[in-house]
Write a protein that holds these residues in place. Structure first.
Motif, PDB file in Angstrom:
ATOM      1  N   TYR A 190       0.833  -1.200   0.000  1.00  0.00           N
ATOM      2  CA  TYR A 190       0.000   0.000   0.000  1.00  0.00           C
ATOM      3  C   TYR A 190       0.866   1.249   0.000  1.00  0.00           C
ATOM      4  O   TYR A 190       2.010   1.235   0.477  1.00  0.00           O
ATOM      5  N   ILE A 191       0.320   2.342  -0.542  1.00  0.00           N
ATOM      6  CA  ILE A 191       1.020   3.611  -0.535  1.00  0.00           C
ATOM      7  C   ILE A 191       0.400   4.528   0.513  1.00  0.00           C
ATOM      8  O   ILE A 191      -0.752   4.356   0.888  1.00  0.00           O
ATOM      9  N   GLY A 192       1.175   5.496   0.979  1.00  0.00           N
ATOM     10  CA  GLY A 192       0.643   6.469   1.921  1.00  0.00           C
ATOM     11  C   GLY A 192       1.029   6.189   3.359  1.00  0.00           C
ATOM     12  O   GLY A 192       1.511   5.107   3.709  1.00  0.00           O
ATOM     13  N   SER A 193       0.788   7.177   4.196  1.00  0.00           N
ATOM     14  CA  SER A 193       1.183   7.109   5.602  1.00  0.00           C
ATOM     15  C   SER A 193       0.139   6.365   6.429  1.00  0.00           C
ATOM     16  O   SER A 193      -1.027   6.250   6.054  1.00  0.00           O
ATOM     17  N   ASP A 194       0.577   5.890   7.592  1.00  0.00           N
ATOM     18  CA  ASP A 194      -0.354   5.251   8.531  1.00  0.00           C
ATOM     19  C   ASP A 194      -1.459   6.224   8.930  1.00  0.00           C
ATOM     20  O   ASP A 194      -2.625   5.827   9.090  1.00  0.00           O
ATOM     21  N   GLU A 195      -1.100   7.495   9.082  1.00  0.00           N
ATOM     22  CA  GLU A 195      -2.075   8.505   9.497  1.00  0.00           C
ATOM     23  C   GLU A 195      -3.190   8.651   8.472  1.00  0.00           C
ATOM     24  O   GLU A 195      -4.377   8.708   8.823  1.00  0.00           O
ATOM     25  N   SER A 196      -2.819   8.709   7.175  1.00  0.00           N
ATOM     26  CA  SER A 196      -3.846   8.874   6.134  1.00  0.00           C
ATOM     27  C   SER A 196      -4.752   7.655   6.067  1.00  0.00           C
ATOM     28  O   SER A 196      -5.965   7.776   5.864  1.00  0.00           O
ATOM     29  N   TRP A 197      -4.191   6.466   6.262  1.00  0.00           N
ATOM     30  CA  TRP A 197      -5.007   5.256   6.242  1.00  0.00           C
ATOM     31  C   TRP A 197      -5.949   5.222   7.432  1.00  0.00           C
ATOM     32  O   TRP A 197      -7.115   4.834   7.297  1.00  0.00           O
ATOM     33  N   GLU A 198      -5.477   5.629   8.582  1.00  0.00           N
ATOM     34  CA  GLU A 198      -6.328   5.636   9.765  1.00  0.00           C
ATOM     35  C   GLU A 198      -7.483   6.610   9.583  1.00  0.00           C
ATOM     36  O   GLU A 198      -8.637   6.307   9.928  1.00  0.00           O
ATOM     37  N   GLY A 217      -7.073  -6.596   4.214  1.00  0.00           N
ATOM     38  CA  GLY A 217      -6.286  -6.939   3.035  1.00  0.00           C
ATOM     39  C   GLY A 217      -7.033  -6.748   1.728  1.00  0.00           C
ATOM     40  O   GLY A 217      -6.483  -6.988   0.654  1.00  0.00           O
ATOM     41  N   GLU A 218      -8.301  -6.300   1.791  1.00  0.00           N
ATOM     42  CA  GLU A 218      -9.118  -6.134   0.585  1.00  0.00           C
ATOM     43  C   GLU A 218      -9.090  -4.695   0.057  1.00  0.00           C
ATOM     44  O   GLU A 218      -9.751  -4.386  -0.927  1.00  0.00           O
ATOM     45  N   ALA A 219      -8.341  -3.804   0.697  1.00  0.00           N
ATOM     46  CA  ALA A 219      -8.295  -2.402   0.263  1.00  0.00           C
ATOM     47  C   ALA A 219      -7.592  -2.261  -1.084  1.00  0.00           C
ATOM     48  O   ALA A 219      -6.797  -3.119  -1.488  1.00  0.00           O
ATOM     49  N   ALA A 220      -7.891  -1.160  -1.792  1.00  0.00           N
ATOM     50  CA  ALA A 220      -7.095  -0.782  -2.955  1.00  0.00           C
ATOM     51  C   ALA A 220      -5.733  -0.303  -2.453  1.00  0.00           C
ATOM     52  O   ALA A 220      -5.585   0.061  -1.283  1.00  0.00           O
ATOM     53  N   PHE A 221      -4.736  -0.277  -3.323  1.00  0.00           N
ATOM     54  CA  PHE A 221      -3.398   0.062  -2.846  1.00  0.00           C
ATOM     55  C   PHE A 221      -3.295   1.506  -2.369  1.00  0.00           C
ATOM     56  O   PHE A 221      -2.400   1.866  -1.612  1.00  0.00           O
ATOM     57  N   TYR A 222      -4.262   2.357  -2.782  1.00  0.00           N
ATOM     58  CA  TYR A 222      -4.197   3.768  -2.413  1.00  0.00           C
ATOM     59  C   TYR A 222      -5.231   4.162  -1.358  1.00  0.00           C
ATOM     60  O   TYR A 222      -5.217   5.291  -0.878  1.00  0.00           O
ATOM     61  N   GLY A 223      -6.143   3.250  -0.983  1.00  0.00           N
ATOM     62  CA  GLY A 223      -7.126   3.632   0.015  1.00  0.00           C
ATOM     63  C   GLY A 223      -8.111   2.522   0.340  1.00  0.00           C
ATOM     64  O   GLY A 223      -8.297   1.588  -0.459  1.00  0.00           O
ATOM     65  N   PRO A 224      -8.772   2.615   1.505  1.00  0.00           N
ATOM     66  CA  PRO A 224      -9.770   1.620   1.900  1.00  0.00           C
ATOM     67  C   PRO A 224     -11.070   1.802   1.134  1.00  0.00           C
ATOM     68  O   PRO A 224     -11.302   2.848   0.522  1.00  0.00           O
ATOM     69  N   LYS A 225     -11.956   0.775   1.200  1.00  0.00           N
ATOM     70  CA  LYS A 225     -13.190   0.799   0.417  1.00  0.00           C
ATOM     71  C   LYS A 225     -14.358   0.316   1.268  1.00  0.00           C
ATOM     72  O   LYS A 225     -14.174  -0.434   2.229  1.00  0.00           O
ATOM     73  N   LEU A 226     -15.517   0.734   0.876  1.00  0.00           N
ATOM     74  CA  LEU A 226     -16.762   0.112   1.314  1.00  0.00           C
ATOM     75  C   LEU A 226     -17.304  -0.613   0.097  1.00  0.00           C
ATOM     76  O   LEU A 226     -17.706   0.018  -0.885  1.00  0.00           O
ATOM     77  N   ASP A 227     -17.283  -1.936   0.131  1.00  0.00           N
ATOM     78  CA  ASP A 227     -17.739  -2.749  -0.995  1.00  0.00           C
ATOM     79  C   ASP A 227     -19.084  -3.375  -0.656  1.00  0.00           C
ATOM     80  O   ASP A 227     -19.304  -3.828   0.472  1.00  0.00           O
ATOM     81  N   PHE A 228     -19.957  -3.429  -1.657  1.00  0.00           N
ATOM     82  CA  PHE A 228     -21.255  -4.069  -1.478  1.00  0.00           C
ATOM     83  C   PHE A 228     -21.220  -5.436  -2.148  1.00  0.00           C
ATOM     84  O   PHE A 228     -21.021  -5.547  -3.365  1.00  0.00           O
ATOM     85  N   ILE A 229     -21.385  -6.471  -1.335  1.00  0.00           N
ATOM     86  CA  ILE A 229     -21.317  -7.855  -1.808  1.00  0.00           C
ATOM     87  C   ILE A 229     -22.738  -8.362  -1.968  1.00  0.00           C
ATOM     88  O   ILE A 229     -23.481  -8.500  -0.990  1.00  0.00           O
ATOM     89  N   PHE A 230     -23.115  -8.635  -3.201  1.00  0.00           N
ATOM     90  CA  PHE A 230     -24.472  -9.062  -3.522  1.00  0.00           C
ATOM     91  C   PHE A 230     -24.535 -10.582  -3.591  1.00  0.00           C
ATOM     92  O   PHE A 230     -23.668 -11.236  -4.163  1.00  0.00           O
ATOM     93  N   GLN A 231     -25.590 -11.147  -2.991  1.00  0.00           N
ATOM     94  CA  GLN A 231     -25.825 -12.596  -3.059  1.00  0.00           C
ATOM     95  C   GLN A 231     -27.003 -12.851  -3.982  1.00  0.00           C
ATOM     96  O   GLN A 231     -28.099 -12.355  -3.759  1.00  0.00           O
TER      97      GLN A 231
END
Length: 609
Positions: free
Chosen positions: A398-406, A428-442
């Motif tokens: 991942y890129i970026g600082s711990d602070e930005s990720w937090e 471990g499912e984040a994009a390399f530049y930032g976290p995500k909210l993903d919608f998982i459809f069943q």
């Protein structure tokens, strides 16, 4: 009088729950052990075969083999019978810890070169080996059952064989992968097979061809769909639907190229972090290629939208700025990973990038989630859950600082808690530049698909040195929100075809009504009515084939047309249509003006006729 306990009504069977492997520790042990039993059976029946890897997957397991001859369906049946014999021998499954040197010695003794390569990639000590009795063993971390007798031979099935390359590398040896499934009991296996049969009926590749929506051509290339007029109309309807809603919510449409200089993607980090999934560099000559100068097909739209934002210095008064595009991107997927529309090499994303002040972040994120939920409701996708896709703190990808990720991960958590959305975390499912909210459809068959996504990004604004003039006159850094309610349109359409079993809701059906003249004498009247419908925005057509009425009806049903209008002599005389719908069946004879009014009303309300 006592209730009648001998009712002839059939009892409703209790639904059989099929857990995924990751959801059941017992199932994980069963499948892992069964994969070893399969490998042992293969080597007993085909002694020249070498084994490589054999993990569990969410619906079963597989093992990759190096065998001089291709396995056949007949071989799978023989292997499964041998597996039952091994299981019935009630072999203990024994875990042994050995030194790396001892493991290497044993592997050399049985001349298994693939195992040697696997051994070199195992970093932890000691090395663990699992034995099936004293007859067979393999390098493995587990977990496993304690005895093969814990496997029910009537609850396993070998399913198919596929060609794969060692480590997925086309320059390495070609192997054969045998897929299998294993369950706790025969009832689960029967339900699994039922769902697979249903999945075949709903397969979007089959239905897409039957409905005339899209095709693939070898001469064009794998993973590159070609859209027919009806399929293109379906794409346009989805784009029009989302664009209309986005305009209400303050989004600004943009358009960007399909290629860009490699330097753009070096700045964003895609070239460094995502290179294996990008198409190769296009250079003018060998020297330019060695110096990494030239162009690449874009794998993402965000660096282009950043350039539009960066074109001039923005004021806080211009924020939030919401740029949106149906942008086509390209990913160099391995050929073995392609699958109809759900995994392609060129696809269109309903991509938007919002540039916001830190103070606006929470409200804008919530508004984006509201848009995604609105889209799901209109598409009748109700069975979904939210995944907070965070980074793995032990990974360096991942890129970026711990602070930005937090900060970004906290913003996502605040939003879902504010909205009261049930969620789970995917480390471990984040994009390399930032976290995500993903919608998982069943879907209807309880398969899971990722659709809408929202990402919070402090890192790309930093890498591209983005700024805005704050209210106090100072320069500040905006935050980016990446979002895509549909995700890939290709993938979405593939999922919708299977979820609807090809029976699209009225507003989304490429053809909403087909007029069926009983004889040629009613053809002119049918054409006149269709022209009226088209002028009012109804997608209508006439079946001019001249076949018998029964055949016309069967063809319309096969093509999943939502509404059929049968026209005989009486209908022409009274300006009526005899209406039959897929949703409600035969509705009788209705005057043409009333039919038009009701169809338009149903379309506008996203309802059935």
């Amino acid at each position: 009088m006592p209730p009648n306990t001998n009712s002839n009504q059939p009892e409703q069977q209790e639904k059989v729950f099929l857990p995924r492997t990751s959801e059941s520790e017992q199932l994980k042990k069963i499948r892992h052990t069964t994969s070893h039993v399969m490998a042992m059976a293969v080597q007993k029946l085909f002694p020249e075969t070498q084994v490589t890897i054999g993990p569990w997957v969410e619906q079963g397991f597989y093992y990759d083999f190096d065998n001089p001859k291709p396995f056949t369906d007949k071989d799978l049946k023989v292997i499964q019978k041998e597996m039952a014999k091994i299981i019935n021998c009630k072999l203990p499954v024994v875990r042994e810890e050995v030194s790396r040197e001892e493991a290497e010695k044993r592997i050399r003794e049985i001349n298994e070169p693939y195992k040697l390569e696997i051994l070199t990639n195992i970093k932890q000590e000691p090395i663990t080996i699992y034995h099936l009795g004293n007859q067979w063993w393999d390098l493995c971390a587990g977990p496993h059952l304690e005895n093969t007798s814990e496997i029910d031979p009537k609850a396993i099935a070998l399913e198919s064989v596929a060609g794969v390359y060692w480590h997925g590398d086309e320059t390495k040896a070609q192997l054969q992968r045998i897929y299998g499934t294993a369950w706790e009991n025969p009832e689960q296996l029967a339900e699994y097979k039922h769902r697979k049969e249903e999945a075949i009926k709903r397969d979007h590749r089959k239905l897409g061809k039957q409905l005339g929506l899209f095709l693939f051509a070898d001469i064009v290339g794998p993973g590159l769909p070609l859209w027919t007029p009806k399929g293109t109309l379906l794409l346009s309807l989805l784009e029009e639907f989302l664009n209309k809603e986005q305009l209400k919510r303050g989004y600004l449409q943009v358009k960007t190229p399909h290629i860009g200089r490699i330097d753009l993607f070096k700045t964003s980090g895609h070239w460094q972090q995502y290179k294996e999934d990008m198409f190769p560099l296009m250079s003018e000559n060998t020297n330019a290629n060695l110096d990494e100068e030239g162009f690449v097909l874009k794998p993402m739209n965000c660096p282009f939208h950043i350039q539009i934002y960066k074109n001039e210095l923005r004021s806080y008064r211009e924020l939030p700025m919401r740029l949106t595009e149906f942008g086509t991107v390209y990913r160099y997927e391995q050929s073995g990973e392609l699958g109809g529309l759900t995994r392609v090499r060129g696809f269109t994303v309903d991509d938007s990038h919002l540039f916001v002040t830190p103070e606006q972040l929470d409200a804008e994120f919530i508004n984006v989630v509201d848009l995604i939920l609105f889209v799901f409701k209109r598409l009748q996708l109700n069975n979904f859950k939210a995944r907070l896709s965070f980074r793995d703190p032990n990974s360096n990808t991942y890129i970026g600082s711990d602070e930005s990720w937090e900060k970004s991960q906290s913003a996502i958590r605040r939003a879902v808690e504010h909205l009261g959305i049930n969620y789970f975390e995917g480390i471990g499912e984040a994009a390399f530049y930032g976290p995500k909210l993903d919608f998982i459809f069943q879907d209807a068959l309880e398969r899971e698909w990722q659709l809408g996504t929202v990402q919070v990004d402090y890192n790309l604004p930093e890498r591209f040195n983005l700024e805005y003039v704050a209210e106090d006159g100072t320069r500040k850094r905006p935050v980016m929100i990446h979002r895509a309610p549909f995700g890939s349109l290709e993938r979405l359409i593939g999922i919708l075809i299977e979820e609807y079993a090809g029976d699209f809701p009225l507003w989304l059906a490429p053809v909403q009504i087909r007029l069926l003249p009983v004889t040629e004498q009613q053809l002119d009247f049918a054409i006149m009515v269709v022209e009226k419908m088209i002028k009012t925005g109804i997608r209508a057509e006439v079946d001019k084939s001249g076949g018998r009425l029964g055949k016309l009806i069967r063809n319309a049903e096969k093509e999943k047309i939502p509404i059929m209008a049968i026209i005989g002599a009486k209908e022409v005389e009274k300006n009526n249509l005899s209406i039959r719908t897929r949703a409600s069946g035969d509705l009788g004879t209705i005057a043409v003006p009333e039919v038009l009014e009701k169809i338009k009303s149903a379309i506008n309300q996203f309802d059935s006729y």
